[in-house]
Each structure stands twice: as C-alpha cells, then as structure tokens.
Scaffold this active site. Structure first.
Site, PDB file in Angstrom:
ATOM      1  N   LYS A   1      -6.498   7.699   3.478  1.00  0.00           N
ATOM      2  CA  LYS A   1      -5.349   7.350   4.318  1.00  0.00           C
ATOM      3  C   LYS A   1      -4.132   8.194   3.933  1.00  0.00           C
ATOM      4  CE  LYS A   1      -4.324   3.475   1.217  1.00  0.00           C
ATOM      5  NZ  LYS A   1      -4.516   2.023   1.007  1.00  0.00           N
TER       6      LYS A   1
ATOM      7  N   TYR B   1      26.762  16.859  -5.408  1.00  0.00           N
ATOM      8  CA  TYR B   1      27.466  15.822  -4.648  1.00  0.00           C
ATOM      9  C   TYR B   1      27.971  14.723  -5.569  1.00  0.00           C
ATOM     10  CZ  TYR B   1      25.883  17.557  -0.082  1.00  0.00           C
ATOM     11  OH  TYR B   1      25.678  18.303   1.034  1.00  0.00           O
TER      12      TYR B   1
HETATM   13  C1  LIG Z   1      -5.248   1.891  -0.233  1.00  0.00           C
HETATM   14  C2  LIG Z   1      -6.416   0.994  -0.339  1.00  0.00           C
HETATM   15  C3  LIG Z   1      -7.448   1.270  -1.245  1.00  0.00           C
HETATM   16  C4  LIG Z   1      -7.335   2.355  -2.285  1.00  0.00           C
HETATM   17  O1  LIG Z   1      -6.483   1.886  -3.310  1.00  0.00           O
HETATM   18  P1  LIG Z   1      -6.150   2.765  -4.614  1.00  0.00           P
HETATM   19  O2  LIG Z   1      -5.322   1.859  -5.444  1.00  0.00           O
HETATM   20  O3  LIG Z   1      -5.390   3.944  -4.125  1.00  0.00           O
HETATM   21  O4  LIG Z   1      -7.447   3.138  -5.218  1.00  0.00           O
HETATM   22  C5  LIG Z   1      -8.578   0.468  -1.211  1.00  0.00           C
HETATM   23  N1  LIG Z   1      -8.667  -0.569  -0.349  1.00  0.00           N
HETATM   24  C6  LIG Z   1      -7.686  -0.888   0.519  1.00  0.00           C
HETATM   25  C7  LIG Z   1      -7.836  -2.043   1.432  1.00  0.00           C
HETATM   26  C8  LIG Z   1      -6.515  -0.117   0.542  1.00  0.00           C
HETATM   27  O5  LIG Z   1      -5.523  -0.447   1.384  1.00  0.00           O
END
Ligand SMILES: *Cc1c(COP(=O)(O)O)cnc(C)c1O
Length: 379
Positions: A42, A263
């Site tokens: 993702k 800044y």
């Molecule tokens: C993002 C996610 C993962 C992966 O999690 P990590 O901590 O990055 O390994 C697995 N399962 C779900 C449902 C997620 O949203």
C-alpha cells in the site's frame, strides 16, 4: 516512475535496494515457519515504488499482495504473475464491486454492508466470488464486530455466493511484545474464526511475526519490515536497510558568530561557521518538526541541521569541515549509513512509516539490486 530530470540536475537521489527488500522478505518468510509470507504494498510500497517492489518480490516467490485502495490494486495487478492474488484492505466503496471482478482483485470485506454488496454482486453475476474477510479483534478500525459475526452465523444465507479465501484481523500493539492486547486479540481471533466458514487465517503484520508461532496462522502480512523498519520497539533489528537519501548542496556560505539562520531566526551561530543549504525541504517530506534537530552526514562527519526546515531547503552547520571541502553539487546523506531510518524519524518526533510514505515526488528514485525475470529492473 522517475522524475523527468536526470541525476546530474537532481536535488536529491533516493536509492532503493530491491535486493535488500527481497532479502528481508526471505528472512520474514523464514521466521514465519509454515505460514506463507505476503507483502503489503500500500501507499506505493510505503513510498518506495510498488511497480518495482511487487515484481521483485513476485520473482522471489511471493504470491499474495495487499494494498489499501482499489486504484492501487488496478495499477499493480498487470505487473504480477497470473497466479498471484492482490487484496484491497479497504474493501469496496459502495458501487465499486464490479471493478474488483473486472480487474481480478480481491476485496477485504470489513463490514456487514461490504459483505452485502459483494454477495449481491455474486447473485447478480450468478457465480461464486472470492473475498477476504476481516474481523475486528480490538482495534475498532476495520472489520466485522463480534455481534455482527454472531448475527451472520445465525443467517445461513449470509455467505451465499461468497467464497472466503482468507480470514484476517490486525494487531494494534504488536511492536510491544509484552502488551496484553496481543494475547487478547489472538484469543478473540480464534473465537471469531469459529463463527465463520472454515478458511485460512492471517493475523500478523511485521511486528506480529516476531511475537512467535502462535501468531503466524496460515499467512503473515508484513509491510514495514520489508522496507527495513525495525519491527520491535527498542530491540536490534535483523532486517537490512533498503534506502538511502543523498541530497545535494546548493550553496555554502561563511557566517559570523551571532548570525540568524532560516525562518523565524530560530537558530543563531555561536561562533563563525559555514552554513550549507541543501535541496530538500518539507515539500519533499522532510518533516518540519525536524527543525533544529537531526544530522546529515558527509562521509563520517555529522553536520547538524540548524534553523527551520523550509519548503525546499534545509540548512546544515558545516563548520566541522575544512573550507572548500563541501561544495555546491556535492551530496550529504540524510537517510542510510550512519543515518538510520528509525532514528531519523525519531528526530522529527515521527515514525519511519510516516517518513517513508511522505518521501517526496521530487526525488530522483533509483532502484538497484534485483533482477526479475529476463527484463532489467525498471526505474
Ligand atoms: C499496513 C497493514 C499491514 C502491514 O503492517 P506493517 O506494520 O507495515 O507490517 C498488515 N495488515 C494490515 C491490515 C495493514 O493495514
């Protein structure tokens, strides 16, 4: 995927080691014992390039992939082997169910409403449709609640036309192995499975893999650990770093003692020194909360970040270097080597997940270190 300019004109170069990502996947697969190891891609593989990471992991043998949005799945699907599955964690937005079928991707059904929409489509098409089912075991974010599950268990028609390819849940506190929520969620997961038709099961994200065999079930779902993020808070990480961010110096100037930098004049030099201005800012995902904190590296020499992070630049105290040693066009390292990912994120009161997924579109991305199939690695 690449930004249009070449490396000679790039303000910063992000080097992503696909070989290290593959090595991390193999290590996680080894830790998962008999469970299969999926890959979570993702948010463009946490900012590192799903179009490159996906095929590299598929070539290594990974066959189950997860993304958050349908659009991410549609982009990824054609790049993966036919026998790989792509699952969409958010599930269908109302009305989008037919697009899942058209593109050959699996929804994760998170609610009674999503299940009903999927079952209605199966009925309309007069065929069985596969889906992943998520149950909530104590995060109150996504997934069927226990009372919804009991209602479904009492309704023989609830799953008509729906084949459950996987039952999953997600851990809230897996990076803290001693947290009592881990065992509680595991117990609720077992109870929930009994209310559902028999199917393979998945509970562990990256950190969950390190909670031990009891948490592995049939499939583990790492994201972060693939990308070199430490899975257990405060413990040494067995994973390889995969990322390097080298940013280039635009200008080096001499300043007198008492000069205000940046800044808000939030930093003043205590002695005469040299300030190096570097072509990375908060528009590139270099968090503004890292103002006056953290360090860039020129070889083995730490150069403290001084003044506020601007939109397009940061300023470093380069006084530790001899005059002329650091020149315009040369690069300092912001992530990688001595600048460990988790420590860099902590310097900005953040976590490596946020740092990675915010990495800017202006970086020139260079993928190195893996060959998939007969074609060279695309960048
Ligand atoms: C993002 C996610 C993962 C992966 O999690 P990590 O901590 O990055 O390994 C697995 N399962 C779900 C449902 C997620 O949203």
């Amino acid at each position: 995927m690449n930004t249009p300019h070449d490396e000679a004109s790039a303000g910063a170069i992000l080097t992503i080691d696909l070989g290290a990502i593959v090595a991390n996947w193999r290590l996680l697969q080894g830790r998962a014992g008999r469970a299969a190891c999926a890959a979570v891609l993702k948010a463009d593989a946490y900012g590192l390039g799903a179009a490159q990471v996906g095929p590299a992991l598929a070539a290594a043998g990974c066959r189950q992939f997860f993304v958050a949005h349908l659009d991410e799945a549609i982009a990824l699907r054609p790049l993966l082997p036919h026998d790989a599955s792509v699952s969409v964690l958010h599930g269908p937005m109302p009305g989008s169910e037919p697009a899942f079928v058209a593109h050959g991707v699996r929804p994760v059904l998170n609610s009674r409403a999503q299940l009903d929409g999927w079952r209605a489509l199966a009925h309309r098409l007069d065929r069985e449709l596969e889906a992943v089912v998520q149950v909530d075991t104590g995060m109150a974010r996504l997934g069927l609640a226990p009372e919804e599950l009991r209602g479904l268990a009492a309704d023989p028609q609830a799953w008509a036309g729906v084949r459950i390819g996987l039952v999953m849940s997600h851990l809230a506190c897996a990076d803290e192995p001693a947290h009592p929520a881990n065992a509680a969620q595991r117990r609720r997961f077992q109870l929930a499975r009994r209310l559902l038709p028999a199917a393979p099961a998945s509970l562990a994200n990256s950190s969950g893999i390190f909670l031990g065999e009891d948490f592995h079930f049939d499939l583990v779902r790492p994201g972060a650990a693939l990308y070199g993020i430490a899975p257990v808070t405060g413990a040494p990480s067995p994973l390889q770093p995969v990322l390097r961010l080298d940013a280039r110096v635009i200008q080096v100037r001499h300043v007198e003692a008492g000069t205000a930098v940046g800044y808000g004049a939030s930093w003043h030099s205590e002695r005469p020194t040299r300030i190096a201005t570097v072509a990375v800012g908060y528009a590139d995902g270099w968090l503004r909360s890292g103002s006056n904190r953290g360090t860039a590296w020129f070889g083995d020499v730490p150069l403290p970040l001084v003044g506020r992070v601007s939109m397009d630049t940061i300023t470093l105290d380069a006084g530790a270097l001899a005059e002329g040693e650091l020149q315009p066009g040369m690069a300092v390292t912001l992530i990688g080597g001595r600048a460990g990912l988790d420590a860099v994120a902590a310097d900005a009161d953040s976590i490596a997940y946020e740092l990675l997924t915010g990495l800017g579109r202006r970086y020139t991305r260079r993928h190195v270190g893996a060959c998939h199939g007969a074609s060279p690695v695309a960048t």
